[in-house]
Scaffold this active site. Structure first.
Site: not given
Length: 490
Positions: A295, A298-300, A425
């Site tokens: 996660i 994927q986010e940053s 996502y």
């Protein structure tokens, strides 16, 4: 701005209140728009969109409230403006010959062109002459019809069909499926949506690039459009306009796909800095640490100082409201961010009905983490209404993208959403997780199973690669071939 307003009011005269003075007196700037990722939409962390953000800045500069009315389509936007029922229209249109006597037009800094697209299984056209016996499909009240009519190179035998009930996403979805072989969309809307429609190919452009514009009713005097023009000029001079354009468009031609080598580089050079934090807080909140790390990637891309176009921050990209809700003070601190991400995901996961078995419950939690629980529930209701299983991810992920199409989101409770994003996502995180599971030497520390641990061990075994026990003993293992090219972090 006081001097700007004063100058405009002086020019407008004092015989009766000008449009600008009426707005200042009421304290409200009325805007009519349609929902589209290029204009206005409800994102994960609130209302956004290039034109919306620009209009909000303008309203703030005037010191008034921005009040937005959402129209069904451009036909309604133009109708409302023609009756002088709104101050500004945000329609994603450029100057057209028929606008001269109906609307005042103010360019806003984004240029676009009409572009012909086609399904990859259709013959690629090089010009309108190649489409003489074909039909082009268009949205209603767009820039495209007048471009087609004025194109001197076009074969007049080229036909087109306008679809009042569809927006650009709806047109592209039908080209993707093969229902439409050829269509015309705006280049900026293609850029924002193209990653979601891999079967859609770009053929050629029509006409010249033109700046998209705000529209003002012709019944208004010039006070508001002059004030807006001066304001946009100021934003252009100080770089704010370019920065806003970069937020929404600057990444599209650079991050279409994240290369496998980039992922491997980050695993080797960034992940070791945060691996223990992922392990500790995943254990605390009943998660597999590799899922939490996936996660975060994927986010940053595991960057603690990351900032999104809409202002979410940190390694886990938490919104200000989310951070406040879960008690995180500094979103840019890697440890606090990872702790907050684990805690928030656990909250989201527990909101998903317990009857849904794993790993689907986790896929739903990830989608909810990305797009919001309300939009996920809308998609599940659409799934159930179509006679499919709303508790099965493989069914629901077919309906989430429909939330970006007007014909579907108008039937839902929470309205428009970029429903393709949660699908990508979840897909991305599953891939990242599978790789991390295979690259780690030992099974992760497992928290007490009585806490309802989010464990995806069984799902990792579903990949085409070998089971974890056969993984390479260090982090320099090769990237699995099935990973291929990873879609973008959106």
């Amino acid at each position: 701005m006081v001097l700007l307003v004063g100058a405009v009011l002086t020019i407008a005269g004092c015989s009766r209140p000008s449009t600008l003075q009426e707005i200042l007196d009421e304290g409200v700037l009325h805007v009519i728009t349609r929902e589209a990722p290029s204009i206005y939409y409800e994102g994960r962390d609130g209302t956004t969109g290039y034109d919306y953000e620009l209009a909000k800045l303008f309203a703030d500069e005037l010191g008034v409230e921005l009040r937005v009315r959402v129209a069904e389509d451009n036909t309604e936007v133009l109708s409302v403006l023609s009756r002088n029922f709104a101050h500004i229209g945000l329609a994603g249109l450029s100057q057209q010959p028929g606008f001269k006597d109906q609307y005042k037009v103010l360019p806003t800094g984004i240029s676009a062109q009409s572009v012909v697209v086609y399904n990859r299984d259709a013959d690629r056209p090089d010009s309108l002459a190649d489409l003489a016996d074909k039909t082009l499909h268009l949205v209603a009240d767009s820039n495209h019809e007048h471009v087609l009519q004025q194109d001197p190179k076009g074969d007049r035998a080229t036909g087109w069909q306008v679809h009042p009930g569809l927006d650009a996403a709806g047109i592209l979805a039908r080209v993707e499926s093969g229902e439409f072989s050829y269509a015309v969309v705006s280049s900026n809307e293609l850029e924002l949506n193209h990653v979601f429609f891999p079967e859609v190919k770009e053929a050629f452009f029509l006409g010249d690039p033109e700046e998209l514009a705000w529209l003002f009713p012709s019944a208004q005097d010039d006070s508001l459009v002059n004030a807006a023009s001066q304001f946009l000029g100021k934003l252009q001079a100080d770089g704010t306009l370019a920065q806003l354009a970069e937020r929404f468009y600057g990444h599209l031609d650079q991050l279409n796909y994240v290369g496998a080598r980039t992922f491997m580089h980050h695993v080797e050079n960034r992940l070791p800095k945060y691996e223990s934090l992922f392990q500790n807080y995943a254990t605390n909140f009943g998660m597999d640490w590799r899922l939490l790390a996936a996660i975060g990637y994927q986010e940053s891309h595991w960057r603690p100082n990351a900032v999104s176009p809409t202002g979410v921050r940190g390694l886990m990209m938490l919104t200000r409201n989310t951070a406040s809700y879960i008690g995180i003070n500094n979103r840019m601190d890697a440890e606090e961010s990872i702790q907050g991400g684990a805690k928030y995901f656990r909250i989201v996961h527990e909101k998903i009905p317990e009857r849904i078995p794993e790993p689907d419950r986790t896929w739903f939690a990830l989608a909810s983490y990305n797009v919001g629980f309300g939009h996920l529930e809308d998609a599940r209701r659409l799934t159930e209404g179509a006679g499919k299983n709303p508790d099965r991810w493989m069914d629901v992920k077919e309906f989430l993208p429909l939330l970006a199409q007007k014909e579907w989101y108008t039937k839902t409770r929470f309205g428009y959403a970029r429903g393709h994003e949660p699908v990508l996502y979840v897909q991305n995180i599953r891939r990242y997780y599978d790789v991390l599971a295979r690259m780690t030497e030992r099974a992760p520390p497992q928290p007490d199973q009585s806490t309802g641990v989010v464990s995806l061990e069984s799902d990792a075994q579903d990949s085409n690669g070998p089971p974890e026990a056969e993984a390479h003993p260090n982090l320099r293992a090769g990237l699995p071939s099935e990973l291929g090219m990873i879609p973008p972090t959106l």
